[in-house]
Design an enzyme around this catalytic site. Sequence first.
Site, PDB file in Angstrom:
ATOM      1  N   SER A 122       1.031  -1.239  -0.017  1.00 34.38           N
ATOM      2  CA  SER A 122      -0.070   0.003   0.043  1.00 34.38           C
ATOM      3  C   SER A 122       0.953   1.167  -0.118  1.00 34.38           C
ATOM      4  CB  SER A 122      -0.952   0.006   1.182  1.00 34.38           C
ATOM      5  OG  SER A 122      -2.000   0.819   1.220  1.00 34.38           O
ATOM      6  N   ASP A 239      -9.484  -4.390  -5.199  1.00 38.02           N
ATOM      7  CA  ASP A 239      -9.106  -3.459  -4.208  1.00 38.02           C
ATOM      8  C   ASP A 239      -9.612  -2.126  -4.367  1.00 38.02           C
ATOM      9  OD1 ASP A 239      -7.390  -1.781  -2.776  1.00 38.02           O
ATOM     10  OD2 ASP A 239      -5.571  -2.916  -3.474  1.00 38.02           O
ATOM     11  N   HIS A 269      -7.690  -5.681  -0.610  1.00 37.57           N
ATOM     12  CA  HIS A 269      -6.451  -4.817  -0.578  1.00 37.57           C
ATOM     13  C   HIS A 269      -5.312  -5.643   0.097  1.00 37.57           C
ATOM     14  CE1 HIS A 269      -3.883  -1.079  -0.488  1.00 37.57           C
ATOM     15  NE2 HIS A 269      -3.895  -1.240   0.857  1.00 37.57           N
TER      16      HIS A 269
END
Length: 303
Positions: A122, A239, A269
Amino acid sequence: MPEASSPRRTPQNVPYQDLPHLVNADGQYLFCRYWKPSGTPKALIFVSHGAGEHCGRYDELAHMLKGLDMLVFAHDHVGHGQSEGERMVVSDFQVFVRDVLQHVDTIQKDYPDVPIFLLGHSMGGAISILVAAERPTYFSGMVLISPLVLANPESASTLKVLAAKLLNFVLPNMTLGRIDSSVLSRNKSEVDLYNSDPLVCRAGLKVCFGIQLLNAVARVERAMPRLTLPFLLLQGSADRLCDSKGAYLLMESSRSQDKTLKMYEGAYHVLHRELPEVTNSVLHEVNSWVSHRIAAAGAGCPP
């Protein structure tokens, strides 16, 4: 006792002198974690966590990598976990990049001839990309799990971005809203673990931090053509935090000759904490990819 002589403490009130830590260029104390193999490491790997979380959430991944005779190291970024700094606030996204390079250099001094890798998830993926772009020939490879390359189009429309930029001048500490934990994973037990983790920041995304994330996306876009190192990119098609189109953009824009994308259909995610079949596959893919690149780096030839 004068206040100046009091030991520095984590946000959880634990003295840093009792914990592994480093002091960054701004004098802030960062909590560190190390997973060391029993013998001499074959490679080093820095793990960069995402926004609002902490490096302790990578324990399973780290132990798997340690099993490959890698020395795994990480720290909680400024404003996260057990590190100093206002929660989820950073003066400039470059601070995250700078701190990673400092930590890398510190560890590399003890292992000067050992290949070094990056792993980021991320926001940590964006940090890893920018770190790699600053030192194009330094790292032997990089693993990216749902990296921040493109912002979610729902939350980063042109109008919303403009509004955030205006708000940053007048109300930088205004909260835009919390991360909806249900979009992190389809695995309810993992969502529950996230929700009950005392080191996870659930206070909400401030305007000033949102602006830094947008700045990071712009910087990543400029950095992608400078990437030449091998990388493995794992992405969930569903996601809702980091647009999966960013994975394809990274594959197209980077100059790396050795690059692999694996798309997980329907996955959310946090792929390393998803449904068991996804997480097991992620661990297997990372294990296999890193093993081959360690061997290639040790032999001084491409995989």
